[in-house]
Design a protein around this motif. Structure first.
Motif: not given
Length: 320
Positions: A125-145
């Motif tokens: 993302t522009t803000e430096g965050l990461l969008v994580l998409l799980n390949r098996t469950s397709y759950a979406v998470r937002l991470l500040n690394p």
């Protein structure tokens, strides 16, 4: 604390100097007091969240004088690592260490991210965050690394139910084909649409969707499947999308569904088949960069920088 420790300064600590008549008296910097230490922490946070985390890692008194980023919402812009990008690199299957580069000063750090365990697809993302998409469950998470903040977003599969499990082309989507789903949910762009709303553009299914923290499903923005999207960007808390209709922005006004409204008209038509368009944050100014690809013999590309105007207040730098 693990993230703070990983990006702590690599410099060796020096022992306290022994006071002598020829040397100034040694000062106990850990006991500055909440006022001066809090002011220094605020200055560091305004400069770079990585510097702020390093300051909090120095000692317990300084940590008590500064707020913990994990006590705040992940969408709080004060703690976003805007100038940091994660480098593409080949790592071992169970190696969760990643290198991040500060594009402003060229500094590189290594951060351990246990949140990357499992099969994930990344979307920056522009803000430096990461969008994580799980390949098996397709759950979406937002991470500040850098701060370690993480939150759950609605699962990507809720988008399929909104459109009756059909793609933009009208073909049925095979939910048992996980490779197919992973490609459809590929994140092309993501970022803030307002202070409490996060926007994601899924390229495969051509859906621009919004969600707030705690939502159970995504909210679609109009019927955006017919638009020809180029690379969107979040700029100063608004989500901008260059399209064949012009430069659009996501409107999240109260008492109405989210929609795209015209932010600026384009004085030139940009064919999608022979050109690329990118929005760039140029030191606080939004710039549209256009590159017209002309193939020559031996597949060589030739380009020249030109400048044109979109509106009186928005400049377009174009590559032709």
């Amino acid at each position: 604390m693990a993230t703070e420790a990983m990006i702590r300064s690599q410099e060796n600590s020096t022992p306290h100097p022994v006071s002598s008549p020829s040397r100034p008296k040694w000062r106990d910097w850990s006991n500055l007091g909440e006022g001066p230490a809090g002011l220094i922490a605020d200055r560091q946070l305004a400069n770079d969240v990585a510097d702020y985390i390093r300051l909090r890692a120095v000692c317990c008194p300084w940590r008590r004088c500064s707020t913990d980023p994990r006590d705040h919402d992940i969408l709080d812009p004060r703690f976003h690592p805007r100038n940091w990008i994660m480098l593409r690199e080949t790592v071992a299957a169970f190696d969760y260490r990643r290198h991040f580069l500060n594009v402003s000063i060229g500094q590189c750090i290594r951060v351990t991210l246990p949140e990357l365990s499992g099969p994930h697809v990344f979307g920056p993302t522009t803000e430096g965050l990461l969008v994580l998409l799980n390949r098996t469950s397709y759950a979406v998470r937002l991470l500040n690394p850098l701060t370690g903040q993480v939150t759950d977003l609605p699962p990507a599969t809720t988008l399929l139910r909104l459109h009756r499990y059909r793609l933009w082309s009208g073909d049925d989507l095979d939910l048992t084909n996980k490779n197919d789903l992973t490609e459809e949910f590929k994140v092309l762009a993501a970022g803030l649409a307002d202070d409490c709303t996060f926007a994601v553009y899924f390229n495969g299914i051509r859906m621009l969707a919004l969600a707030k923290i705690g939502d159970e499903c995504w909210t679609l923005v109009d019927d955006t499947r017919s638009l020809e999207y180029f690379l969107a960007i979040s700029f100063k808390g608004r989500f901008y999308c260059p399209t064949d209709r012009g430069l659009m922005v996501v409107d999240t006004s109260a008492n109405q569904p989210p929609r795209l409204v015209l932010a600026a008209e384009l004085t030139k038509v940009f064919p999608r088949t022979t050109s690329t368009i990118h929005l760039v944050d140029n030191d606080g100014e939004l710039i549209l960069v256009y590159r017209n690809i002309r193939r020559r013999r031996f597949n060589k590309r030739r380009g020249k920088l030109i400048t044109t105007k979109i509106t009186e207040s928005l400049e377009c730098k174009a590559y032709r």
